[in-house]
Design an enzyme around this catalytic site. Structure first.
Site, PDB file in Angstrom:
ATOM      1  N   ASP A   1     -21.836 -37.123 -32.735  1.00 55.54           N
ATOM      2  CA  ASP A   1     -23.096 -36.693 -32.128  1.00 55.54           C
ATOM      3  C   ASP A   1     -23.670 -35.526 -32.956  1.00 55.54           C
ATOM      4  O   ASP A   1     -22.932 -34.585 -33.291  1.00 55.54           O
ATOM      5  CB  ASP A   1     -22.791 -36.241 -30.683  1.00 55.54           C
ATOM      6  CG  ASP A   1     -24.030 -35.935 -29.871  1.00 55.54           C
ATOM      7  OD1 ASP A   1     -25.077 -36.560 -30.114  1.00 55.54           O
ATOM      8  OD2 ASP A   1     -23.935 -35.063 -28.969  1.00 55.54           O
ATOM      9  N   HIS A   2     -24.947 -35.590 -33.286  1.00 58.15           N
ATOM     10  CA  HIS A   2     -25.630 -34.515 -34.024  1.00 58.15           C
ATOM     11  C   HIS A   2     -24.907 -34.059 -35.282  1.00 58.15           C
ATOM     12  O   HIS A   2     -24.739 -32.852 -35.503  1.00 58.15           O
ATOM     13  CB  HIS A   2     -25.903 -33.304 -33.110  1.00 58.15           C
ATOM     14  CG  HIS A   2     -26.934 -33.583 -32.061  1.00 58.15           C
ATOM     15  ND1 HIS A   2     -28.279 -33.710 -32.337  1.00 58.15           N
ATOM     16  CD2 HIS A   2     -26.813 -33.800 -30.731  1.00 58.15           C
ATOM     17  CE1 HIS A   2     -28.948 -33.975 -31.225  1.00 58.15           C
ATOM     18  NE2 HIS A   2     -28.081 -34.054 -30.231  1.00 58.15           N
TER      19      HIS A   2
ATOM     20  N   GLY B   1     -30.170 -35.550 -23.878  1.00 59.40           N
ATOM     21  CA  GLY B   1     -30.447 -34.667 -22.747  1.00 59.40           C
ATOM     22  C   GLY B   1     -30.502 -35.423 -21.443  1.00 59.40           C
ATOM     23  O   GLY B   1     -31.394 -35.212 -20.618  1.00 59.40           O
TER      24      GLY B   1
END
Ligand code: 13P
Length: 338
Positions: free
Chosen positions: A90-91, A250
């Site tokens: 992730d990211h 989110g």
């Protein structure tokens, strides 16, 4: 069931009746166990993810690094699971970090080229394109899926400022299309920062060849201060313009009705982190309160057995599992293991 790519999971999720696969962040063994147990109990396909910033926890300076060991355990659990699992970065913010996780055996990586390697300053569109293309090339040669991001998605603490007038326009695809026309041109004057433009995104997807795209539709990482606004009109235009599955970052705090509608509008992966953190904290807080009331923990001369970390961590792990199952039911992926 073998370890699968997120692309394979996305293809299954796009078949009627459509659903979104939950992508849950693991930071340690307890959260990983909770996430896997939830997927098994809910009979759900799963994306379990490790975010680059967690390296600051697994690799404490001057102390032994446990990144490889934690990742090894997660991969081993994924291979043992009876439901299909993608293990995802992730990211990831650089080619080097993405390559490291590919070499460790991840089946899916995100290259978030919207921010620089430290995650502080925005990268230019050209820089994002270059880093995303490089990661896609490397990943595809190994059969690994890639998620990319264009523009800046809502950061922790930052809500996209949306006026009631904009809210009305962005909820309706025809009005959103008009707003896109009015704000076309260099720098897109008047277009709300943080929301993905379909024209720009379509070009990015074509030029990079990525497999999944994280889109800015009003969500943000962390707890929402006010009522979250999801730009459903924009989302419908993004789905029409883009040939790849769309990712909602989110996911914590997005109302269930917006999730359900978003899934119908093309969201196929939903990221959840904060909701699990809150569950973990709340359980620890509750158990510590109960233990303190029973034992007076400040009195360290008393009974030694009252200090049992396992009695705190086990309920925290259980609380995370419950939240993950709850999200899987809302995302529609519960019961869809193949
Ligand atoms: P939340 O922490 O808001 O659930 O978002 C998680 C996320 O998007 C991880 O990339």
């Amino acid at each position: 069931m073998a370890l699968v790519t997120s692309k394979e999971l996305m293809e299954a999720a796009a078949k009627e009746p459509v659903y979104a696969v939950g992508a849950f962040n693991a930071v340690n063994l307890e959260t990983a166990q909770a996430i896997f147990t939830a997927a098994e109990e809910a009979r759900s396909p799963l994306i379990i993810q490790f975010t680059q910033t967690s390296l600051g926890y697994t690799e404490v300076e001057g102390w032994v690094s446990v990144t490889e060991e934690l990742i090894g355990s997660i991969l081993s659990l994924a291979r043992r699971a009876s439901v299909p699992v993608a293990v995802h970065l992730d990211h990831g913010r650089s080619e080097e970090v993405a390559a490291r996780f590919m070499d460790l055996g991840f089946s899916s990586v995100m290259i978030d080229g919207s921010l620089d390697e430290k995650g502080k300053a925005p990268r230019s569109a050209e820089e994002n394109l270059a880093v995303t293309k490089a990661v896609v090339e490397k990943a595809h040669a190994k059969g690994i899926s890639v998620e990319g991001e264009i523009g800046l998605l809502g950061q922790v603490g930052e809500e996209i400022p949306i006026t009631p007038e904009l809210e009305e326009k962005l909820s309706d695809p025809t009005k959103t299309a008009k707003l896109l026309d009015e704000t076309a041109g260099p720098g897109y004057p008047g277009w709300p920062a943080g929301l993905t433009r379909p024209d720009e995104a379509a070009q990015f997807v074509e030029q990079t060849g990525l497999d999944l795209l994280a889109v800015g539709i009003g969500t943000k990482h962390g707890v929402y201060k006010g009522k979250p606004f999801i730009a459903h009109g924009l989302l419908q235009l993004l789905r029409e313009a883009l040939p790849v599955p769309l990712v909602m970052h989110g996911g914590t705090g997005v109302p269930d009705k917006d999730v359900t509608q978003g899934v119908q509008e093309g969201i196929r992966k939903i990221n959840i982190d904060t909701q699990m953190r809150i569950a973990f904290y709340s359980a620890i807080n509750r158990v510590m309160g109960e233990m303190n009331a029973l034992h007076n923990l400040a009195d360290i001369t008393g009974e030694t057995r009252k200090y049992d970390i396992r009695k705190v961590l086990a309920p925290a792990r259980e609380a995370v599992k419950e939240q993950v199952i709850n999200r899987m039911k809302v995302f529609g992926c519960a019961g869809r293991a193949f």
